[in-house]
Design an enzyme around this catalytic site. Sequence first.
Site, PDB file in Angstrom:
ATOM      1  CG  HIS A  24      -2.344  39.828  14.055  1.00 34.17           C
ATOM      2  ND1 HIS A  24      -1.082  39.445  14.408  1.00 34.17           N
ATOM      3  CD2 HIS A  24      -2.649  39.093  12.966  1.00 34.17           C
ATOM      4  CE1 HIS A  24      -0.643  38.516  13.578  1.00 34.17           C
ATOM      5  NE2 HIS A  24      -1.576  38.305  12.678  1.00 34.17           N
ATOM      6  CG  HIS A  79      -3.847  32.623   4.645  1.00 33.63           C
ATOM      7  ND1 HIS A  79      -4.486  31.889   5.612  1.00 33.63           N
ATOM      8  CD2 HIS A  79      -3.015  33.472   5.318  1.00 33.63           C
ATOM      9  CE1 HIS A  79      -4.052  32.273   6.807  1.00 33.63           C
ATOM     10  NE2 HIS A  79      -3.173  33.241   6.648  1.00 33.63           N
ATOM     11  CD  GLU A  81      -3.988  36.341   9.655  1.00 31.25           C
ATOM     12  OE1 GLU A  81      -3.079  35.587   9.263  1.00 31.25           O
ATOM     13  OE2 GLU A  81      -3.899  37.040  10.685  1.00 31.25           O
ATOM     14  CG  ASP A  83      -3.367  39.210   6.191  1.00 29.76           C
ATOM     15  OD1 ASP A  83      -4.124  38.265   6.451  1.00 29.76           O
ATOM     16  OD2 ASP A  83      -2.132  39.067   6.097  1.00 29.76           O
ATOM     17  CG  HIS A 145      -0.071  32.445   9.637  1.00 29.64           C
ATOM     18  ND1 HIS A 145      -0.823  33.587   9.628  1.00 29.64           N
ATOM     19  CD2 HIS A 145       0.316  32.263  10.937  1.00 29.64           C
ATOM     20  CE1 HIS A 145      -0.901  34.104  10.825  1.00 29.64           C
ATOM     21  NE2 HIS A 145      -0.230  33.331  11.625  1.00 29.64           N
ATOM     22  CG  ASP A 164       0.662  34.660   5.637  1.00 31.50           C
ATOM     23  OD1 ASP A 164       0.525  35.745   5.063  1.00 31.50           O
ATOM     24  OD2 ASP A 164      -0.100  34.262   6.536  1.00 31.50           O
ATOM     25  CE1 TYR A 192       4.659  38.326   7.159  1.00 35.41           C
ATOM     26  CE2 TYR A 192       5.756  36.201   7.162  1.00 35.41           C
ATOM     27  CZ  TYR A 192       4.661  36.982   6.878  1.00 35.41           C
ATOM     28  OH  TYR A 192       3.545  36.403   6.316  1.00 35.41           O
ATOM     29  CG  HIS A 225       2.263  39.833   3.882  1.00 31.68           C
ATOM     30  ND1 HIS A 225       1.263  40.774   3.956  1.00 31.68           N
ATOM     31  CD2 HIS A 225       1.765  38.725   4.472  1.00 31.68           C
ATOM     32  CE1 HIS A 225       0.204  40.253   4.556  1.00 31.68           C
ATOM     33  NE2 HIS A 225       0.493  39.007   4.876  1.00 31.68           N
TER      34      HIS A 225
HETATM   35 FE1  FEO Z   1      -1.761  34.760   7.797  1.00 33.69          FE
HETATM   36 FE2  FEO Z   1      -0.853  37.374   5.732  1.00 33.69          FE
HETATM   37  O1  FEO Z   1      -2.022  36.262   6.712  1.00 33.69           O
END
Ligand code: FEO
Length: 395
Positions: A24, A79, A81, A83, A145, A164, A192, A225
Amino acid sequence: MEPIQIADRIHWVGALDPDLRDFHGFEIEAGTTYNSYLVVGDDSVALVDGVNLAFVDELLDRVARIVPLDSIDHFVVNHVEPDHAGGVARIAEALPNATVVCSAGAGRALPEMFGPDFAFSVVGPDDSIDLGGATLRFLPMPMVHWPDSMFTYVDGAGTLLSNDAFGQHLSAEQRWADEVGYDTVLDHTDLYFANILMGLKGPIGKALERVVASGWEIDTIAPSHGVGWRGEGVALILDHYRALIEGEGDGSVAIIHSTAWGSTPRIAERIAARLEEAGIPVRSFDLGTSEKSAVTLAVMKASFVAMGSPTLHVAMLPSNAAYFQYLRGLKPSPKKAGAFGSYGWSSGATKQIREGFETLGFDVAIDDLEVKYRPLDADLPVIDAWADLIVDAVK
Ligand code: FEO
């Protein structure tokens, strides 16, 4: 890639995305991972976190190498989001006996993402799920996040699944920072943090306090991640995050410029040389050729930000405007700043840069520096004097 056991009863079953370069708008150098974890108890099994929709089949294949899909009882969504949660509906379909478990915030979001009939069970800090030999505990982490974010702790394995937080965009077959090398992983951690979490220092600080207050014994931290932290790495990453939250500038100057015909870079180079003569660390970027994620890391670290642009149509170049747009969402801590640029028949760029800084809450500490057409020898003392004002502002 095979599943990897990362702790007692916990297996990594996520996916690598080594070719991803744009997250993004965050230009990433080394791909990313979507880390999912399978927690196998004596009595029941939980999957924690999903993956990007494109990687659901990989995830399910890895899970099925460890346990039958219909043996999974709980699917924890830390989460929403995409991803991590883009594949939630497909994963939930493939786990016929699993209940989706999430925070209250995610409980508001999931029906909006997957339809009003999407079923789930909300958990909070007083809830736990005993799997037999391991117990899942939960801490809502709003804005680490998104409002829905949550940490899951695997009691019995001493493992914090932090989603995250504490992660990196790094595609690596290794699972631990000490295997990749702390310096490399901390560099990716900083990149990051600057491009995902920089504006969320307050919530992240509270998250650290809540983790400490939980009294949980943390032997390993496994984010969603990149690679995780074990042994001495746990204290290392917690201390590193504290430093990132508290950091207000390392005494360096970030010099960011665009160019039309080569004049503004000449000014930038002269400023950089003068600062370096004064012993000030400088990080310089041409917006036309630099990754804005790297520029943003330099801005996060800097004590002073100098931005330059030539004037085009009585304005700064579009690349400067686009960078301000990118930075605005990340809410960097207030910095001292200054605007410079070149112009021909009309100026205007530096005024817009100054306004851009002010919108960010930066302190435009010195008057704008403008050079007509090209910097000639007669202009150099003026540029040097402007750089000296930066030296004074930094020191
Ligand atoms: Fe806020 Fe890895 O998503």
